[in-house]
Design a protein around this motif. Structure first.
Motif, short mmCIF file in Angstrom:
data_model
loop_
_atom_site.label_atom_id
_atom_site.label_comp_id
_atom_site.label_asym_id
_atom_site.label_seq_id
_atom_site.Cartn_x
_atom_site.Cartn_y
_atom_site.Cartn_z
N GLU A 250 0.92 -1.12 0.13
CA GLU A 250 0.02 0.15 0.09
C GLU A 250 0.73 1.38 -0.09
O GLU A 250 0.56 2.37 -0.58
CB GLU A 250 -0.80 -0.18 1.23
N GLN A 251 2.12 1.15 0.86
CA GLN A 251 2.92 2.33 0.87
C GLN A 251 3.49 2.62 -0.43
O GLN A 251 3.72 3.80 -1.05
CB GLN A 251 3.92 2.30 1.67
N ARG A 253 2.20 1.65 -3.53
CA ARG A 253 1.10 2.28 -4.24
C ARG A 253 0.69 3.62 -4.30
O ARG A 253 0.66 4.30 -5.22
CB ARG A 253 -0.19 1.42 -4.27
N ARG A 254 0.82 3.98 -3.22
CA ARG A 254 0.66 5.52 -2.72
C ARG A 254 1.69 6.51 -3.14
O ARG A 254 1.58 7.47 -3.51
CB ARG A 254 0.35 5.79 -1.22
N SER A 257 1.19 6.96 -6.65
CA SER A 257 0.21 7.66 -7.09
C SER A 257 0.43 9.01 -6.95
O SER A 257 0.13 10.08 -7.60
CB SER A 257 -1.10 7.11 -6.35
#
Length: 257
Positions: A250-251, A253-254, A257
């Motif tokens: 998740e880190q 992907r953020r 982004s």
């Protein structure tokens, strides 16, 4: 037909077209003569039973055709709504948008007073000169459901939105300034397939090194372009992933982004 006051309101209100009155005036002066030239060429090329200049005169002038196209591109407004707004038949709007869009694409995107980009190859060359970064993504616009019995009717159904749509691929610089917008494809066409059909893989693989940021829809192009297309990391665990992996994934992907 729409009155002059309504036309002036569209030109003056930036939120409707996304363009200033000065830019719209430049489009009319640059593209208008090209449209009239092509219109006359179509009239003289087909067999005629009347003399040139005879017959009904079209009342939907080029300025209105351009405004209708700009509103359609800006907001994805259906042709039925535009037809009611401009006081013409829907087929007139469809024909007008089909005539004006290629002229806008031929004009290209101006990034400097003396630099105008018209093709995807020119955009890649421009970004590669100084090793600039770019951003690529696909965007969908909802359209009318194709007529029953049309052979490729199901191709327009988007797997993402479950609606009839067409898709374009947009390439911008790192600041989000648009450099290229592709011709539309049916909504079922995947982003990576669209990019390959446009020749993006070959242009990047044979061109200078640069970074093109993309979402997960373009995963796989990084290996084909020597790392020039950067996408979010693949998910290695589909089920029963460790907690530490979920947090790290998740880190990443953020951060992308």
């Amino acid at each position: 037909m729409m009155g002059a006051g309504a036309r002036e309101l569209i030109v003056a209100e930036y939120r409707i077209t996304g363009l200033s009155p000065v830019v719209i005036a430049e489009l009319i002066s640059d593209i208008g003569p090209l449209w009239h030239e092509r219109h006359q060429a179509r009239l003289t090329a087909r067999p005629r039973q009347r003399a040139v200049g005879a017959g009904a005169k079209h009342q939907f002038v080029f300025a209105d055709r351009l405004l209708a196209t700009l509103v359609s591109l800006r907001h994805g407004t259906t042709h039925d709504v535009l037809a009611c707004w401009f006081g013409v038949d829907r087929s007139t709007i469809t024909r007008s948008v089909g005539e004006v869009r290629p002229l806008l694409a031929q004009r290209g995107c101006a990034i400097a007073p003396d630099v105008r980009l018209r093709t995807l190859a020119e955009v890649i060359e421009h970004l590669g000169v100084d090793g600039r970064s770019g951003i690529i993504d696909g965007t969908e616009i909802r359209v009318r459901r194709p007529a029953a019995g049309r052979k490729d009717r199901d191709k327009f159904v988007s797997g993402k939105t479950k609606q009839n749509a067409v898709k374009s691929m947009v390439l911008t610089d790192a600041e989000g300034r648009m450099l290229f917008c592709s011709p539309v494809r049916p909504g079922s066409c995947a982003d990576i397939t669209h990019a390959r059909e446009l020749g993006l893989v070959k242009l990047l693989a044979d061109g200078p090194f640069m970074e093109i940021l993309a979402d997960a829809g373009f995963q796989g192009m990084g290996a084909q372009t020597g790392g020039r297309v950067v996408t979010p990391p693949h998910r290695k665990f589909k089920k029963n992933a460790p907690v530490w992996y979920e947090e790290r994934h998740e880190q990443q992907r953020r951060a992308h982004s």
